[in-house]
Scaffold this motif. Structure first.
Motif, short mmCIF file in Angstrom:
data_model
loop_
_atom_site.label_atom_id
_atom_site.label_comp_id
_atom_site.label_asym_id
_atom_site.label_seq_id
_atom_site.Cartn_x
_atom_site.Cartn_y
_atom_site.Cartn_z
N VAL A 89 29.72 52.83 30.19
CA VAL A 89 30.63 51.69 30.36
C VAL A 89 31.21 51.72 31.76
CG1 VAL A 89 32.73 50.57 29.52
CG2 VAL A 89 31.19 51.72 27.90
N THR A 90 31.15 50.59 32.44
CA THR A 90 31.68 50.47 33.80
C THR A 90 32.96 49.64 33.76
OG1 THR A 90 29.40 50.48 34.61
CG2 THR A 90 31.12 49.89 36.17
N VAL A 91 33.94 50.06 34.55
CA VAL A 91 35.21 49.35 34.65
C VAL A 91 35.45 49.03 36.12
CG1 VAL A 91 37.65 49.34 34.02
CG2 VAL A 91 36.05 50.81 32.76
N GLY A 92 35.76 47.79 36.40
CA GLY A 92 36.00 47.39 37.78
C GLY A 92 37.22 46.49 37.90
N LYS A 93 37.82 46.51 39.06
CA LYS A 93 38.99 45.66 39.31
C LYS A 93 38.98 45.20 40.76
CE LYS A 93 44.04 45.48 38.86
NZ LYS A 93 45.27 46.25 38.56
N ALA A 94 39.38 43.95 40.97
CA ALA A 94 39.46 43.42 42.33
C ALA A 94 40.75 43.90 42.98
CB ALA A 94 39.42 41.91 42.30
N PHE A 95 40.68 44.26 44.27
CA PHE A 95 41.91 44.55 45.00
C PHE A 95 42.27 43.31 45.81
CE2 PHE A 95 38.29 46.77 46.87
CZ PHE A 95 38.21 46.28 48.16
N ALA A 96 43.57 43.07 45.94
CA ALA A 96 44.04 41.79 46.46
C ALA A 96 45.04 41.97 47.58
CB ALA A 96 44.66 40.97 45.33
N VAL A 97 45.08 40.96 48.43
CA VAL A 97 46.11 40.85 49.46
C VAL A 97 47.08 39.76 49.00
CG1 VAL A 97 46.59 40.27 51.86
CG2 VAL A 97 44.54 41.58 51.27
N LYS A 98 48.36 40.10 48.96
CA LYS A 98 49.36 39.16 48.46
C LYS A 98 49.95 38.33 49.59
CE LYS A 98 49.16 40.86 44.24
NZ LYS A 98 48.61 40.08 43.11
N ASN A 99 50.34 37.12 49.23
CA ASN A 99 51.06 36.26 50.15
C ASN A 99 52.52 36.69 50.17
OD1 ASN A 99 52.50 34.10 51.37
ND2 ASN A 99 50.85 32.67 50.84
N ALA A 107 46.45 35.99 47.93
CA ALA A 107 46.01 35.15 49.03
C ALA A 107 44.54 35.38 49.36
CB ALA A 107 46.87 35.41 50.27
N TYR A 108 44.07 36.59 49.06
CA TYR A 108 42.69 36.93 49.41
C TYR A 108 42.29 38.18 48.63
CZ TYR A 108 38.68 38.43 52.27
OH TYR A 108 37.45 38.83 52.70
N LYS A 109 41.04 38.22 48.18
CA LYS A 109 40.52 39.39 47.49
C LYS A 109 39.38 39.96 48.32
CE LYS A 109 41.71 37.98 42.76
NZ LYS A 109 41.20 37.75 41.39
N PRO A 110 39.63 41.09 49.01
CA PRO A 110 38.61 41.64 49.91
C PRO A 110 37.42 42.27 49.21
CG PRO A 110 40.83 42.41 50.47
CD PRO A 110 40.90 41.80 49.12
N GLY A 111 37.59 42.68 47.94
CA GLY A 111 36.47 43.34 47.27
C GLY A 111 36.88 43.88 45.91
N VAL A 112 36.05 44.75 45.38
CA VAL A 112 36.30 45.32 44.05
C VAL A 112 36.06 46.82 44.09
CG1 VAL A 112 35.57 43.17 42.95
CG2 VAL A 112 33.92 45.05 43.17
N MET A 113 36.74 47.53 43.17
CA MET A 113 36.52 48.97 43.00
C MET A 113 36.39 49.25 41.51
SD MET A 113 39.04 50.79 45.75
CE MET A 113 38.08 52.32 45.65
N GLY A 114 35.77 50.36 41.21
CA GLY A 114 35.63 50.70 39.81
C GLY A 114 34.97 52.04 39.61
#
Length: 1100
Positions: free
Chosen positions: A786-796, A803-810
Motif C-alpha cells: 500500500v502506497t500513501v502520498g500527500k501533496a506539499f503546498a505553498v500557502k498564500n 497558492a501552489y503545490k510544488p509536488g508530492v511525497m509519500g
C-alpha cells in the motif's frame, strides 16, 4: 481462631474469584458507531503522523515557502512566485499557435500556387503509357534509400515524394480480366503523375523554410496521393483500400456542406443482389460525408419512410461518426417488398427539405440546424420507367435547388433511361453500379458537381480537419486548400485535387504553458461543432480511418455552465468563467469536485477556439532567474537516493534520445553545453536544490527514528518499503535506490495517474496501483503493498489558502503494516475488534469505493478492487445512505473489438468474391458450361467486368481492419454528504450490521466495520456497477437517439457554393454498361471458343 481481618480476606478472595469468572463468561459486545468513529480518528491521526515523519513533508513544505530569492544571496537560481492569470495564458498560447499555423498556411498556399502553375503549363498527352511515367510507388519502396528520422518516426527520403494509388487503380492502368486498355481515367492519372512530379521542388522548399513542417501532400481527384517526404506506405489491413478522395480532409476541403437525403428503392425487384449492393453503396456514400454535412436515409416501394426510427423526428441529422454508424447498421435491416413508386419516394424526400428549411430559418441561431448550403437527393434503384416528372415540377423546378443524383444498381436488364433523365433534369449525375467493385469509385461521382469554382474557394478560409495520419504519426490537424485547373480555355475551372499539410496535435499541445497551468491544469481546443481538437482525455484512435467526433461535453462532466462555456467558445468569444464541476481522474476511475477556472479565446486564422483549465489551488507559479553556469552539480547526485527525471525535452529532442532517465543525463549534458529549455531546466534544478537541502533529515529519520520517536505504535518503521518525492519540475527521488524501478514508467507528472490524483487532494491518499498488485503464488495469495502520498503546498500569506503545490511525497508499506495498524487502533476491552476476524469484517475503502485493506485473508486477491464487487451488500448500503454518491459517464472513444458477430456481418456480403483471371479460367471449364449457375455467374462477373467502365472488384472497406467505436458506460463514485452510517442488511435468516465512519481528517479513507459475509446476503444483492462495460444495443440506441433529438449548438460553415452558371448540364452521366463495343464482343467470343477445347483437355 479466625480473626476478623482473616475472615474479610477470605471473603475478598472468594468474591474476586467469582467476579473474575463472571467477567470471563461475559460475551464481548460488537462496537457501536461511536466506537467506530473513535477508531477512525485514531487511525487517521496515526497515519498522518507516521507518513509525515517518514517523509519529512513538513520540512520540505517550509523550504518551498521560502524560495531562494535575491535577498537570500543565491547566485545560481532565484525563485519568486507570480500570480497565474488564465486570460493571459490562453492569449499567449493562442498567439504561439497562430504563428506556428501561419507558417503552415503560407507553405500550403505556396504549394497550391505552384501546383496550379504546373497543371496550367502541362501539355496533355493522350498517348501516354505507364512506362513513360516515372514516380516512386509508396507500396514498393524496398529498393529506395530511406533513412530514419525522429520527426517522422520512420524511414523517409527528403529528395523525392512517394505516390499512393488506390487498389482500384493498378499502378496507373486499370486492369480488366484478360484485357488491358487505357481509359480516359487512366490518361488523367498518368498525366496527373507527370505534372505533379514538379511538386517535389516546392515541397522541399517549404521544408527548408520551416524545419518543423511535417507531411505535405496532394490528393488528386483521379485518386492518387503524392506525399513528401517519400516514405513506404503502411497498410492497415490485408487489403489496402485507402482512397484519398474518401478522407474527411479531402471531402471537406473540396466541397461545400450539404443536406443529403439517401433514397433507397426496396421494391420486390431489388431482392437479392441489387438490394445488397445498395446497402454497401449507402455505406460508401456515408463515408464521403463529414461533420459539417447533414443526412438521413429513407426507403420506398409503394410508400416511403425513414430507415432509422432513431432519426424519424427530424428530416436530417448531423453526419457525425456515431450517427453514420447508426444509419449504416439500420440499413442492414432493409428487406425487399412491394412495387416501386418513384413519385411517392421523391415526394417524401422533397417534403423533408421543406420541413428542414422551415426549421433552419428560425431567427434564434441556437435553434438553427443543417448545412444551409447544398441540397442533395441520392436515389438508388435497380431501374424503372417512371421519371416522376410531376414531382420535380411541383417541388424543384424551375430553380432546381435540390440536386438529384441517381444510381442504377445491380446487373439488371431494367430500363435506366428514366433514371438518368431524373439526374440530368435536376443538376445531378447518373451512375451505374453493376457489381461490388464499382461501388467505391462510382459513388464518388457526385462530389465533382459540388465543388465550388475558384472564385468562391479563394474567398473562403482554409479548411481545418482533425484526421488520423495514415503513416502512423497519430492525431493530426490538417489544413487544406483545393487545387484548380487554370488551363487557358478551361470553362468551369474543374478541381484537380486538394493540397494538405499536417500538424500533429501533440505539437500544438507543446505550446501549452504547462508549468504555469500545473499538472492538473491543461489546455484544450474545439472546432465550430464543439468537437475536440486536443484535450488530455482524448484517446488516440490508431486503428480508425478517422477519429470519432468527440464533443467537449462528452469528454468532461457536463453541466449547464460547461454547456455555456462550449457555446461561448464556438461563437469565437474571448472570456473567463469559474465553474463548479466534477473532474474525472486521468484513469477515469475517480472523480472529485472543484471550482475550476476556464479562460478561452479563438485561434486567429483558424476555425478553432482555445481554452485553458486551472484547478482552484493553482493561483501562483514559480518564476526563475538562473545562471546555468553557476549550477551546483552536486544537487543532481545522491549516495542514498535514486534521482529520476521526467522524459521531457530539457534540451532539444532529449525525450527522443535513448538515455538513462536519471539526473546523470543532465550532468552529462551540463559538461558539454547544449540548447536547453531554460524554463524546464530551471524548475528541475530548483526542485533538486530544495530536495537536497532536506536530505539530512531523511538520514536522521532512518538512523534514529526508533530512538527519538514517541513510544508506542508511532515508534516503529516496520513494513516501510520506500519513500519518494516527485515534483512539478520532473524530479523523482526514491529511497532506497533499489526501489526506483517501480517509478521508471511513472516519471512524468503530466501523465502519471498517481501523481495527478495526489496533487488534487489535500489529504494523505492511499492507493495500490501502479506500484503493486495482488499475486497468486500457488495456493497462497500475496496481497499488494500500500502506497500513501500527500501533496506539499505553498500557502498564500494573505488568506492562508493553497497558492501552489510544488509536488508530492509519500511512502510505501507492506500490506501487513496496514493490517497491524487496523488491529492496533481498534483494540478495546469488552468489544470485538478488527483482530477478531471471525466476528467482524473491517475494511479500509478509498474515496472511489476501492478496497485498500481488509482484515479477511480471503480478500487478499481482491485488494484494490471495487467494494461493490467484493462485498455488494455493504457497498449498496453505503451508497443508499449517501456515504457514497456516483456519476454515470459514457465513453464514446472505445476502439477495441467491441462489435458482435451480428453487427459485423450482413446477409449476402460473403457471397461476393473478388474476380480474377483464375476465376475466369475456372468459369471456362466444361464443368462450368454445364453448371446451372453458369449464366448467373457470367452475368455478374464476366459481362460487367468486360463491358462496363472498368473497376476492380474489391470488397467492402471492412477489409482494412479499421476498428469501429462502441459506447461503454462506467460509474465513478465519490464521498457523499454523510460521513457516518449505521444500517443493517437483512437477508432471510442473515442480518448484517454495517457501521462506517470517514477518516477524512487526514486521509482519503472510510473505515467500515460489519458482520461477516453470509451467502444469503450476497445472493440477495447484485454487484454494484462501476467498471467500464459495453452498453446494450438498446441503451446505445437510446443514447444516440437522445443526442440526435437534442442537438447541441454548432456554428455553421461560413460561405456556400451550391450553383455555378457555367455548369454543363449535358455532362450528367453515361449509359456505357448497357452497350459493348463490337470488338470486345467478338474478342470475348473468340477467347471462349479458343479456350474451351484446351481447358477441357486439361481437366480430363
Amino acid at each position: 481462631m479466625a480473626t476478623p481481618q482473616r475472615d474479610w480476606l477470605v471473603v475478598y478472595v472468594l468474591f474476586s474469584v467469582i467476579a473474575s469468572r463472571f467477567i470471563l463468561c461475559v460475551t464481548p459486545e460488537k462496537p457501536d458507531l461511536e466506537r467506530v468513529k473513535e477508531w477512525s480518528v485514531a487511525l487517521s491521526n496515526f497515519w498522518n503522523t507516521h507518513v509525515s515523519t517518514l517523509t519529512g513533508i513538513d520540512a520540505v513544505e517550509r523550504k518551498y515557502e521560502f524560495p531562494r530569492s535575491p535577498e537570500s544571496g543565491a547566485v545560481d537560481i532565484q525563485a519568486t512566485f507570480s500570480k497565474v492569470e488564465p486570460a493571459a495564458l490562453v492569449s499567449n498560447m493562442s498567439q504561439k499557435l497562430k504563428a506556428m499555423l501561419e507558417t503552415k498556411m503560407d507553405a500550403l498556399q505556396n504549394s497550391v500556387n505552384k501546383a496550379e502553375d504546373a497543371a496550367a503549363n502541362h501539355v496533355w498527352d493522350s498517348s501516354l503509357n505507364k512506362e513513360e511515367v516515372k514516380y516512386k510507388n509508396a507500396k514498393d519502396m524496398m529498393n529506395e534509400p530511406l533513412a530514419y528520422t525522429e520527426r517522422f518516426e520512420q524511414k523517409v527520403n527528403f529528395s523525392f515524394s512517394s505516390v499512393h494509388i488506390p487498389v482500384e487503380i493498378y499502378d496507373g492502368v486499370v486492369c480488366c480480366t484478360m484485357l488491358i486498355h487505357k481509359t480516359a481515367r487512366d490518361l488523367e492519372i498518368l498525366n496527373g503523375l507527370n505534372w505533379t512530379s514538379q511538386l517535389d521542388k516546392v515541397f522541399e522548399e517549404n521544408y527548408k523554410k520551416d524545419p518543423d513542417i511535417l507531411w505535405q501532400y496532394f490528393g488528386s481527384q483521379a485518386g492518387f496521393m503524392r506525399t513528401y517526404p517519400g516514405a513506404a506506405w503502411k497498410n492497415r489491413g490485408p487489403v489496402d483500400l485507402y482512397d484519398v478522395r474518401r478522407q474527411s480532409w479531402y471531402t471537406q476541403g473540396s466541397s461545400s456542406p450539404k443536406d443529403m437525403m439517401i433514397l433507397i428503392d426496396k421494391s420486390g425487384s431489388t431482392h437479392g443482389q441489387a438490394l445488397q449492393l445498395m446497402k454497401v453503396a449507402v455505406k460508401s456514400i456515408l463515408d464521403t460525408l463529414g461533420e459539417n454535412d447533414f443526412v438521413n436515409i429513407a426507403a420506398f416501394s409503394s410508400d416511403a419512410q425513414f430507415v432509422s426510427p432513431c432519426f424519424n423526428h427530424t428530416p436530417f441529422v448531423q453526419a457525425t461518426y456515431r450517427n453514420k454508424q447508426k444509419l449504416s447498421n439500420d440499413v442492414n435491416d432493409l428487406s425487399a417488398n412491394g412495387m416501386a413508386n418513384f413519385e411517392v419516394g421523391l415526394k417524401f424526400a422533397f417534403e423533408q427539405f421543406e420541413i428542414f428549411e422551415r426549421n433552419e430559418t428560425n431567427p434564434d441561431p441556437d435553434q438553427q440546424s443543417g448545412a444551409s448550403c447544398n441540397k442533395v437527393i441520392m436515389l438508388l434503384t435497380d431501374g424503372g420507367t417512371d421519371n416522376a416528372e410531376e414531382v420535380f415540377k411541383e417541388y424543384n423546378w424551375p430553380n432546381k435547388t435540390v440536386r438529384v443524383f441517381t444510381y442504377a444498381v445491380g446487373p439488371t436488364a431494367n430500363p435506366t433511361n428514366a433514371i438518368k433523365w431524373m439526374a440530368c433534369a435536376n443538376r445531378g449525375y447518373f451512375s451505374q453500379i453493376p457489381a461490388m467493385g464499382a461501388i467505391r469509385t462510382r459513388v464518388q461521382n457526385y462530389t465533382r458537381a459540388l465543388v465550388g469554382p475558384k472564385e468562391y474557394v479563394y474567398s473562403q478560409n482554409f479548411s481545418w480537419e482533425v484526421t488520423q495520419d495514415p503513416h502512423g504519426l497519430g492525431m493530426m490537424t490538417t489544413v487544406t486548400l483545393p487545387v484548380y485547373n487554370r488551363t487557358t480555355g478551361s470553362s468551369n475551372q474543374t478541381i484537380l485535387g486538394v493540397m494538405g499539410i499536417d500538424v500533429t496535435t501533440a505539437d500544438m499541445v507543446k505550446k501549452s504553458p504547462t508549468q504555469k497551468l500545473g499538472h492538473n491544469g491543461y489546455s484544450f481546443a474545439i472546432n465550430p461543432n464543439g468537437y475536440i481538437i486536443f484535450h488530455p482525455h482524448l484517446k488516440p484512435t490508431k486503428y480508425m480511418r478517422d477519429p470519432p467526433n468527440i464533443d467537449l461535453l462528452e469528454i468532461e462532466v457536463e453541466n449547464d455552465q460547461k454547456n455555456q462555456l462550449r457555446t461561448n467558445m464556438i461563437k469565437g468569444q474571448t472570456g473567463s468563467m469559474e465553474i463548479d464541476t466534477f473532474i474525472l481522474s486521468s484513469d477515469m476511475k475517480y472523480v472529485h469536485f472543484d471550482k475550476v477556472r476556464y479562460s478561452f479565446t479563438p485561434i486567429e486564422g483558424t476555425s478553432f477556439s482555445l481554452g485553458v483549465s486551472l484547478p482552484s489551488y493553482q493561483t501562483y507559479y514559480p518564476d526563475f532567474a538562473a545562471n546555468i553556469a553557476q549550477f551546483d552539480h552536486s544537487v543532481f547526485k545522491s549516495e542514498n537516493w535514486a534521482m529520476l527525471i521526467a522524459p521531457w525535452d530539457y534540451y532539444t529532442d532529449m525525450s527522443k534520445s535513448n538515455h538513462s532517465g536519471t539526473t546523470e543525463d543532465i550532468l552529462e549534458m551540463l559538461k558539454v553545453g547544449t540548447k536547453w529549455d531554460e524554463e524546464l531546466l530551471n524548475h528541475l534544478y530548483w526542485d533538486a536544490v530544495i530536495a537536497k537541502s532536506v536530505e539530512t533529515y531523511f538520514i536522521i529519520v532512518q538512523n534514529n527514528y526508533v530512538a527519538n520517536a514517541t513510544s508506542g505504535p508511532y515508534s516503529d518503521t516496520e513494513g516501510h518499503i520506500f519513500t519518494f518525492l516527485s515534483s512539478n519540475g520532473g524530479l523523482t527521488r526514491v529511497f532506497p535506490k533499489n526501489a526506483s524501478s517501480s517509478f521508471m514508467n511513472q516519471r512524468d507528472p503530466k501523465t502519471s495517474h498517481y501523481y495527478k490524483r495526489i496533487l488534487s487532494s489535500d489529504k494523505n491518499v492511499f492507493f495500490i496501483e501502479p506500484f503493486s498488485k495482488s499475486v497468486q503464488d500457488g495456493n497462497d495469495t500475496i496481497p499488494p503493498d500500500v502506497t500513501v502520498g500527500k501533496a506539499f503546498a505553498v500557502k498564500n500569506n494573505s488568506n492562508g489558502k493553497t497558492a501552489y503545490k510544488p509536488g508530492v511525497m509519500g511512502a510505501q508499506f507492506m500490506y501487513s503494516r496496514v493490517i497491524k495498524s487496523l488491529h492496533d487502533f481498534t483494540k478495546g476491552d469488552n468489544y470485538y475488534d478488527c483482530e477478531d476476524v471471525n466476528f467482524l469484517n473491517c475494511y479500509l475503502v478509498d474515496e472511489g469505493g476501492f478496497l485498500i485493506a481488509s482484515n479477511q485473508e480471503d480478500h487478499n486477491m481482491q485488494i484494490g478492487q471495487f467494494l461493490g464487487k467484493v462485498d455488494p451488500p455493504v457497498m449498496t448500503k453505503l451508497f443508499n445512505a449517501s456515504i457514497y454518491n456516483r456519476i454515470k459517464h459514457y465513453d464514446y472513444q472505445v476502439t477495441h473489438d467491441c462489435t458482435s458477430d451480428e453487427k459485423e456481418t450482413s446477409a449476402g456480403f460473403s457471397s461476393f468474391r473478388i474476380p480474377s483471371i483464375n476465376l475466369l479460367y475456372d468459369a471456362l471449364t466444361l464443368n462450368w458450361w454445364t453448371s446451372k449457375f453458369f449464366w448467373a455467374y457470367l452475368n455478374f462477373n464476366f459481362w460487367n467486368s468486360w463491358f462496363s467502365p472498368q473497376e476492380t472488384y474489391a470488397n467492402d472497406e471492412s477489409l482494412t481492419g479499421s476498428a469501429e467505436t462502441c459506447v461503454e458506460v462506467m460509474y465513478q463514485y465519490y464521498f457523499g454528504t454523510n460521513k457516518t452510517m449505521t444500517d443493517t442488511a437483512e437477508c432471510g435468516n442473515c442480518t448484517r450490521t454495517i457501521l462506517a465512519s470517514r477518516m477524512d481528517m487526514h486521509t482519503n479513507l472510510l473505515l467500515v466495520v460489519t458482520d461477516p459475509i453470509c451467502s444469503e446476503c450476497n445472493s440477495a444483492f447484485n454487484e454494484m456497477p462501476q467498471a467500464p462495460v459495453q452498453v446494450s444495443d438498446e441503451e446505445e440506441k437510446e443514447v444516440i437517439c437522445d443526442m440526435a433529438r437534442t442537438p447541441r449548438y454548432r456554428k455553421p460553415v461560413q460561405g456556400c457554393y451550391s450553383k455555378d452558371p457555367r455548369e454543363d448540364a449535358t455532362k450528367c452521366g453515361c449509359m456505357s454498361s448497357t452497350t459493348a463495343s463490337v470488338f470486345n464482343i467478338l474478342l470475348s467470343i473468340a477467347v471462349i471458343l479458343f479456350s474451351v477445347p484446351y481447358l477441357t483437355q486439361t481437366h480430363s
